[in-house]
Design a protein around this motif. Structure first.
Motif, PDB file in Angstrom:
ATOM      1  N   UNK A 268      11.979 -46.753  40.308  1.00 59.46           N
ATOM      2  CA  UNK A 268      11.467 -46.403  39.005  1.00 59.46           C
ATOM      3  C   UNK A 268      12.751 -46.529  38.040  1.00 59.46           C
ATOM      4  N   UNK A 269      12.035 -46.224  36.714  1.00 62.70           N
ATOM      5  CA  UNK A 269      13.031 -46.469  35.715  1.00 62.70           C
ATOM      6  C   UNK A 269      13.045 -45.197  34.795  1.00 62.70           C
ATOM      7  N   UNK A 270      14.301 -45.111  34.247  1.00 67.27           N
ATOM      8  CA  UNK A 270      14.261 -43.706  33.182  1.00 67.27           C
ATOM      9  C   UNK A 270      14.460 -44.476  31.823  1.00 67.27           C
ATOM     10  N   UNK A 271      13.484 -44.112  30.926  1.00 61.22           N
ATOM     11  CA  UNK A 271      13.275 -44.913  29.603  1.00 61.22           C
ATOM     12  C   UNK A 271      13.633 -43.690  28.599  1.00 61.22           C
ATOM     13  N   UNK A 272      14.376 -44.152  27.392  1.00 62.84           N
ATOM     14  CA  UNK A 272      14.534 -43.239  26.189  1.00 62.84           C
ATOM     15  C   UNK A 272      13.037 -43.033  25.667  1.00 62.84           C
ATOM     16  N   UNK A 273      12.629 -41.916  25.429  1.00 61.35           N
ATOM     17  CA  UNK A 273      11.434 -41.696  24.637  1.00 61.35           C
ATOM     18  C   UNK A 273      11.472 -41.991  23.161  1.00 61.35           C
ATOM     19  N   UNK A 274      12.545 -42.112  22.723  1.00 58.31           N
ATOM     20  CA  UNK A 274      12.744 -42.307  21.123  1.00 58.31           C
ATOM     21  C   UNK A 274      12.756 -43.691  20.897  1.00 58.31           C
TER      22      UNK A 274
END
Length: 440
Positions: free
Chosen positions: A410-416
């Protein structure tokens, strides 16, 4: 250690495409090795070779610098180092290749993770004069963490070590012992001189004591499969197709790529995370009806029942469905300069599904040389590999990475701004959740 014993003559069972990555310390010759393979296997266009010759002359070099063939960024060539992952595509009569040439500096461990994450084989280069160094062990550990199926040790610059068999044997034994401690099942070791072409495409006249394959021969013949034959079927839904034509007024298909295993008409399946069950009514492949589909084919699946299925759902066999969870542990590599800290709100992208999530805890940071864990580091910074606990706002259907590299990552992504922060590999520890239950 094996001296080419993994290669064989059953070419008919081999994949026609091999994804591989190169790794090693600075100046171990990664780019030169790949450039030599491209040159000696006649995989270059004339204008490519002419461009390299011109660039070499402008730098005052009398002979073509083959490393320029894989140094893909202008900044790399100007600085004389590789600073990013350079991807190259080439083919021989026996196989096609996708190469990820990764940087050697310790501060670019994240690039090694990026390049090796989809690789079926990793070439770890070692300078014969220096032997196994810290970065060699680091790259071996990354390959083990990512569960790359095949690891090749390329003992390069043997011409600078008098082509001595004892030098090669000592390095191969040390690296193999370390790799086995990490859980790497087998290492294929090859002595070579990339600069001179020894054992790259053609056998070396200077190392007649070596009876194994050349590097290209091994790459052409090593057995690779995208997923084990027994892997459970996983079908992430990418797009819902409802053409609403007079010919097919009730058509409702779910398009996507079979991530692992195989699907067949009549198979009992469950749609996750909802937990609703049905069976496969039909499979369309390139506009034709087929009885079955397997990874990595792109198909459209039609279910026997009219269920509410949307992008991000996962279709899997009832008998081997993955866990549905909202909290799990994972090993991650942090990719950006901004630290990852507990409480950080992120988006989690898993296959075709993206959900809101929060980093609950950073449990440990991994040191790769020696391989050890440091508990409760408080944060992860760029290039750090660590163990974290994540909680998602909505349930996800997740496999442990050891079961599937595709549906366990999986990837963690900056919501901004949508920037990728962290690459993750799901562990064995899930907080179980019943499909279709309420979220936290």
């Amino acid at each position: 250690m094996t001296l080419g014993t993994e290669h064989g003559s059953t070419a008919g069972h081999h994949s026609t495409l091999l994804r591989f990555a190169t790794a090693g310390s600075v100046d171990d010759g990664k780019s030169t090795l790949v450039g030599r393979m491209l040159h000696d296997s006649k995989s270059l266009l004339s204008d490519q070779l002419e461009a390299v010759e011109r660039a070499s002359r402008s730098r005052g070099q009398e002979t073509p610098d083959l490393a320029l063939l894989t140094d893909g960024l202008r900044a790399e060539r100007e600085q004389g180092i590789t600073i990013d992952v350079a991807y190259r595509y080439f083919a021989t009569a026996r196989r096609s290749f996708i190469l990820a040439d990764t940087p050697g500096h310790v501060q670019y461990t994240r690039n090694m993770v990026t390049g090796a994450s989809t690789a079926e084989l990793v070439i770890v280069l070692v300078d014969a004069r220096h032997g196994v160094v810290e970065q060699t062990r680091r790259h071996a550990a990354v390959a083990a963490l990512l569960r790359v199926p095949h690891v090749v040790l390329a003992v390069n610059k043997m011409d600078l070590a008098n082509h001595a068999e004892s030098v090669f044997a000592d390095i191969a034994d040390e690296f193999t012992a370390y790799a086995q401690e990490l859980g790497v099942p087998a290492v294929t070791a090859i002595p070579m001189s990339a600069l001179n072409g020894d054992n790259v495409v053609a056998p070396s006249a200077h190392m007649d004591w070596y009876g194994g394959p050349t590097m290209l021969e091994h790459l052409e013949t090593v057995r690779v499969t995208a997923e084990p034959a027994h892997a459970p079927a996983r079908f992430p839904v990418q797009y819902v197709i409802r053409p609403q034509t007079s010919e097919h007024p009730d058509y409702r298909g779910y398009a996507g790529l079979v991530a692992s295993g195989s699907l067949h008409v009549g198979q009992d399946v469950v749609v996750l995370p909802s937990g609703r069950r049905s069976s496969i009514g039909a499979i369309d492949l390139l506009g034709e009806r087929v009885e079955s589909a397997r990874a990595p084919q792109s198909v459209t699946v039609l279910l026997a029942d009219d269920l509410d299925v949307s992008r991000g759902d996962l279709i899997a066999p009832v008998s081997s469905a993955p866990a549905v969870t909202q909290e799990f542990e994972a090993t991650v590599c942090h990719l950006v300069d901004q630290p990852l800290v507990p409480g950080r709100k992120v988006l989690l992208k898993h296959t075709t599904r993206t959900v809101q999530a929060v980093v609950r805890e950073i449990e440990s940071r991994v040191t790769l040389d020696p391989l050890s864990r440091h508990p409760a580091p408080g944060r992860l910074v760029a290039n750090d590999i660590g163990r974290i606990r994540v909680r998602t706002a909505e349930p996800v259907a997740l496999d442990p990475y050891v079961v599937s590299r595709r549906t366990g990552s999986f990837l963690l992504i900056d919501p901004a701004d949508g920037a990728t922060l962290t690459a993750g590999m799901a562990g064995e520890s899930f907080v179980a959740r019943a499909p279709g239950g309420s979220g936290a």
